[in-house]
Design a protein around this motif. Structure first.
Motif, short mmCIF file in Angstrom:
data_model
loop_
_atom_site.label_atom_id
_atom_site.label_comp_id
_atom_site.label_asym_id
_atom_site.label_seq_id
_atom_site.Cartn_x
_atom_site.Cartn_y
_atom_site.Cartn_z
N ASN A 1 0.82 -1.21 0.00
CA ASN A 1 0.00 0.00 0.00
C ASN A 1 0.86 1.26 0.00
O ASN A 1 0.52 2.25 -0.67
CB ASN A 1 -0.93 -0.02 1.21
N TRP B 1 3.94 1.65 -1.31
CA TRP B 1 4.53 1.86 -2.64
C TRP B 1 3.46 2.28 -3.64
O TRP B 1 3.73 3.11 -4.54
CB TRP B 1 5.23 0.60 -3.12
N ALA B 2 2.25 1.74 -3.50
CA ALA B 2 1.17 2.16 -4.40
C ALA B 2 0.87 3.64 -4.23
O ALA B 2 0.71 4.38 -5.21
CB ALA B 2 -0.08 1.32 -4.13
N HIS C 1 3.13 5.78 -5.97
CA HIS C 1 3.03 5.60 -7.42
C HIS C 1 4.24 4.84 -7.98
O HIS C 1 4.59 5.01 -9.15
CB HIS C 1 2.87 6.94 -8.15
N SER D 1 5.03 1.67 -9.17
CA SER D 1 4.36 0.45 -9.60
C SER D 1 5.24 -0.77 -9.48
O SER D 1 4.77 -1.85 -9.09
CB SER D 1 3.87 0.62 -11.04
N ALA E 1 5.78 -1.78 -5.80
CA ALA E 1 4.52 -2.34 -5.31
C ALA E 1 4.36 -3.77 -5.81
O ALA E 1 4.01 -4.68 -5.04
CB ALA E 1 3.34 -1.48 -5.75
N TYR E 2 4.64 -3.98 -7.08
CA TYR E 2 4.52 -5.32 -7.66
C TYR E 2 5.51 -6.29 -7.03
O TYR E 2 5.17 -7.44 -6.72
CB TYR E 2 4.75 -5.26 -9.17
N MET F 1 -3.19 -0.12 -6.20
CA MET F 1 -2.37 -0.06 -7.40
C MET F 1 -3.20 0.30 -8.63
O MET F 1 -2.71 0.90 -9.58
CB MET F 1 -1.64 -1.39 -7.62
N ALA G 1 -0.50 2.89 -10.01
CA ALA G 1 0.71 2.10 -9.79
C ALA G 1 0.62 0.79 -10.56
O ALA G 1 0.83 -0.29 -10.02
CB ALA G 1 0.91 1.84 -8.30
#
Length: 762
Positions: free
Chosen positions: A615, A617-618, A621, A623, A626-627, A664, A678
């Motif tokens: 959350n 990292w999302a 922004h 991406s 987050a992934y 995301m 994201a």
């Protein structure tokens, strides 16, 4: 064809491999062995012991001295006094316990078991087991019905008269059972007390309805011989809700018995799908050569470093399934394990841990279109107000209500345990009240806000009285902690008790701002709003430290554990909204540094912490990061059943992971809708349907090669939509363009009407 099922080629070898079913209140873990079905049972209100006033009568007397020692840097002395004066009496709150077990022992024909499958179908909320013995196919369907409040089991065999089995109820070899008896010629009941002072009385009843064959009750067993099929219905209840639990169980079974097995299933399916089917997520992949692999095998591939985006989509929907199954109107909130717990002394008591874990359980409720599932949390928060006022007055001499880092079925608000890094943290009532504000933001339900406003003000009132002036001239919490981290003073002494940790000030900034916003919406004339505004202006700001990081405390202390699982001082990034790359770029960059430092030192090693990092990292922004953390959550913190592994099992990682995937794809904080904020390169194509944005807006988004193809907004209320996406150039309604303002290269604004459908094209 994409998968909508968790499925396996073998039965569950242990509890962590079993499959969860539930109706919010009544849950089971299904093991699925061919010759012996075992279902471990839970009822959400079965807890050990009853209500107590645990507030320490010496707290208020010693509070000034504890504060003096903290401000003077006398940490060890402050913590020694706090451990005596602030701890609850007794230290521990109540804990959650299992209901029992249901065992079905089959008499199978001679021959080997073949073609075995075990599955949890997320589309209709049913666990199934199927296998062959010779020419006979045996099937089981197991579900927990919210509509009829029973756990139902349908057993069939393709050969007439082939179904022979015996069944019984159990509870740890009867060590925790007071009475078992035959209620009638087709029903067995079990009753007892959960233990402890004023502990809950409980009851469960099992009714058998065979088709063909015979039914006989002998002792604690029900024996079905030579049947074509059979339906087993189980009801349960406790004295938390019912004066005489067994009477409530029998009434529930009487009402459910008006429907045959197929009708019970259809009623369950209609109710469940009304919630589950609101949201659909697909990443555009074909199963291809993965179609023959079961869920455990596919997860093993991911753990070995491979990608499986459809498994990620399944994980997302599994999180939604779990919330539907563990939190429905009338139930208690989802606890540390949802409702699924096999231990009589479970990890951390399987309570409501409200310094993050309970809140995480509900991050997905609004974004993933399950607002009804949020209601049990609000109902429990209301139960907390009365004991919370007693705690505020007795311990702190303050008005309003407060609570600490844990609560239980009885809404206990006194400190839990003598665990210095967490116990004396008085902020959970404030954080929980922000869920009320979130629900309003998503639903725009003014009637709800009118009620919630009083609770929010009550929480704010406590802090108006509790906050004290710091040496720096700010109004700060004291004593408190930054959950659950330890800092080091310049003289080398380490400790946890402090004043004004960053998380506290960030939470209060959000709460006070929400109160003022709600007051403006409701046109409230209340003197406390002026006090709130004055106090808000004196809170410490979020500051940047010597490493370029967000400071966790008022002073720029070093951390004893740089890779700590809690990253509380990024609350303003998520779930708060004060830090954003677009409006506070310097703080956003400092948040990035904070995350990188935590991860470089081994952070994210628990499932819930990893989910929170997704959350974060999302919201930044980022991406790809987050992934990477979505992948890490699956690789390092997910059991074969897709349940979260803290370790041990703890459900907040599932809920937080689902919420992170939603973040995301869509964000809507700060009155802007951000499409695909994201989206990682790995998710090249796909769509999400039915996801929710603040402002009462339901959104469908499709993309191809990482670029928006189309977004559709369905609006519940009049207002104005601000949509951020570099790909959107025009807005259409009924196939025609409507007036819209392109205020920047990646932002478009337009008026919306209740019931409107607006299509955004590149």
């Amino acid at each position: 064809m994409r998968t909508t099922k968790l499925w396996y080629k073998h039965h569950a070898k242990n509890w962590n491999e079993a499959l969860p079913i539930g109706n919010g209140r009544l849950g089971g873990m299904v093991f699925g062995e061919a010759a012996h079905e075992h279902i471990q049972l839970n009822e959400d209100s079965l807890w050990h012991g009853g209500p107590r006033d645990r507030n320490n009568p010496d707290a208020l007397t010693h509070l000034p001295e504890i504060r003096r020692r903290i401000f003077n840097g006398e940490l060890s002395k402050a913590e020694e006094l706090a451990s005596m004066a602030l701890s609850g009496l007794p230290e521990a709150q109540r804990h959650y316990v299992p209901l029992g077990d249901l065992d079905i022992y089959y008499s199978l024909p001679e021959g080997n078991v073949s073609d075995y499958t075990r599955e949890l179908d997320l589309v209709d909320g049913v666990a199934r087991v199927q296998f062959n013995v010779g020419d006979t196919t045996f099937k089981r369907e197991i579900f927990s019905s919210y509509t009829d409040q029973v756990l139902a089991i349908r057993l069939t065999a393709t050969t007439p008269g082939a179904l022979t089995f015996k069944t019984k109820l159990d509870r740890q070899q009867w060590r925790y059972v007071d009475r078992v008896r035959q209620e009638s010629d087709d029903m067995i009941v079990m009753e007892g007390n959960a233990g402890g002072a004023h502990g809950c009385n409980y009851a469960m009843a099992l009714q058998l309805v065979p088709e063909g064959g015979t039914l006989e009750l002998i002792g604690e067993y029900a024996i079905v011989t030579g049947a074509d099929s059979a339906v087993l219905l189980l009801s349960a209840g406790t004295s938390f809700r019912h004066a005489i639990p067994i009477e409530a169980c029998l009434q529930t079974l009487y009402e459910a018995s008006h429907f045959d097995g197929e009708m019970l299933y259809q009623r369950h399916k209609a109710d469940y799908q009304a919630l589950y089917s609101r949201v659909d997520l697909q990443f555009g992949e074909s199963l291809g050569d993965l179609q023959g692999l079961d869920t455990e095998e596919r997860l093993a591939r991911v753990k070995a470093g491979h990608e499986d985006h459809e498994l990620t989509a399944l994980y997302f929907q599994f999180g939604r399934y779990l919330l539907i199954s563990s939190s429905r109107p009338g139930s208690l909130p989802a606890n540390l394990q949802g409702i699924w717990n096999k231990e009589f002394l479970p990890p951390w008591g399987s309570k409501f841990t409200v310094n993050i874990n309970t809140q995480m359980n509900y991050w997905l409720a609004e974004t993933c279109h399950l607002p009804e599932c949020h209601l049990p949390l609000f109902e429990h928060l209301e139960r907390m107000r009365t004991p919370g006022r007693i705690t505020a007055r007795k311990m702190y001499g303050a008005r309003g209500f407060t609570s600490h880092h844990n609560t239980d079925i009885w809404a206990d608000t006194a400190p839990q345990d003598t665990y210095l890094p967490a116990s004396y943290w008085p902020m959970s009532s404030a954080w929980l009240c922000l869920h009320l504000w979130e629900h309003y933001q998503f639903t725009q339900d003014r009637t709800f806000l009118e009620k919630a406003f009083h609770t929010m003000k009550d929480a704010a009132l406590f802090f108006i009285d509790f906050l004290v002036e710091s040496p720096e001239g700010y109004l700060v919490t004291c004593p408190s902690v930054s959950p659950e981290n330890t800092f080091i003073l310049p003289n080398g002494e380490s400790g946890v008790l402090c004043y004004g940790p960053t998380m506290d000030s960030q939470i209060l900034h959000e709460l006070f701002t929400a109160c003022l916003s709600a007051g403006k919406i409701l046109k409230a004339k209340d003197a406390i709003l002026d006090e709130i505004a004055e106090t808000l202006a004196k809170l410490p700001p979020t500051s940047i430290g010597k490493h370029g990081q967000i400071m966790e405390w008022v002073e720029d202390y070093e951390e004893k554990e740089p890779g700590h699982r809690h990253i509380s001082h990024l609350f303003a990034l998520h779930p708060g909204s004060a830090i954003t790359p677009l409006k506070t770029p310097e703080l956003a960059e400092a948040a990035r540094v904070t995350l990188e430092r935590r991860l470089a030192s081994g952070g994210g090693h628990t499932g819930w912490s990893r989910a929170w990092i997704i959350n974060f990292w999302a919201r930044l922004h980022d991406s790809e990061k987050a992934y990477q953390n979505v992948q890490a959550l699956l690789q390092k913190s997910t059991l074969p059943s897709l349940l979260d592994d803290h370790p041990p099992f703890q459900i907040d990682g599932n809920f937080g992971g689902t919420a992170g995937i939603a973040e995301m794809l869509l964000q809507s904080q700060n009155k802007e809708i951000h499409l695909l904020p994201a989206l990682p390169k790995a998710w090249k194509r796909g769509y999400v349907k039915g996801i929710r944005a603040r402002g009462g807006i339901t959104i469908d988004i499709s993309w191809e090669n990482g670029v928006l193809v189309e977004a559709t907004l369905q609006t519940d209320h009049d207002g104005y939509a601000v949509v951020r996406s570099a790909d959107v150039t025009g807005v259409y309604q009924d196939g025609k363009g409507i007036p819209a303002t392109k205020t920047s290269s990646d932002k478009i604004e337009f008026a919306i009407k209740s019931g409107g459908v607006y299509v955004l094209h590149p």
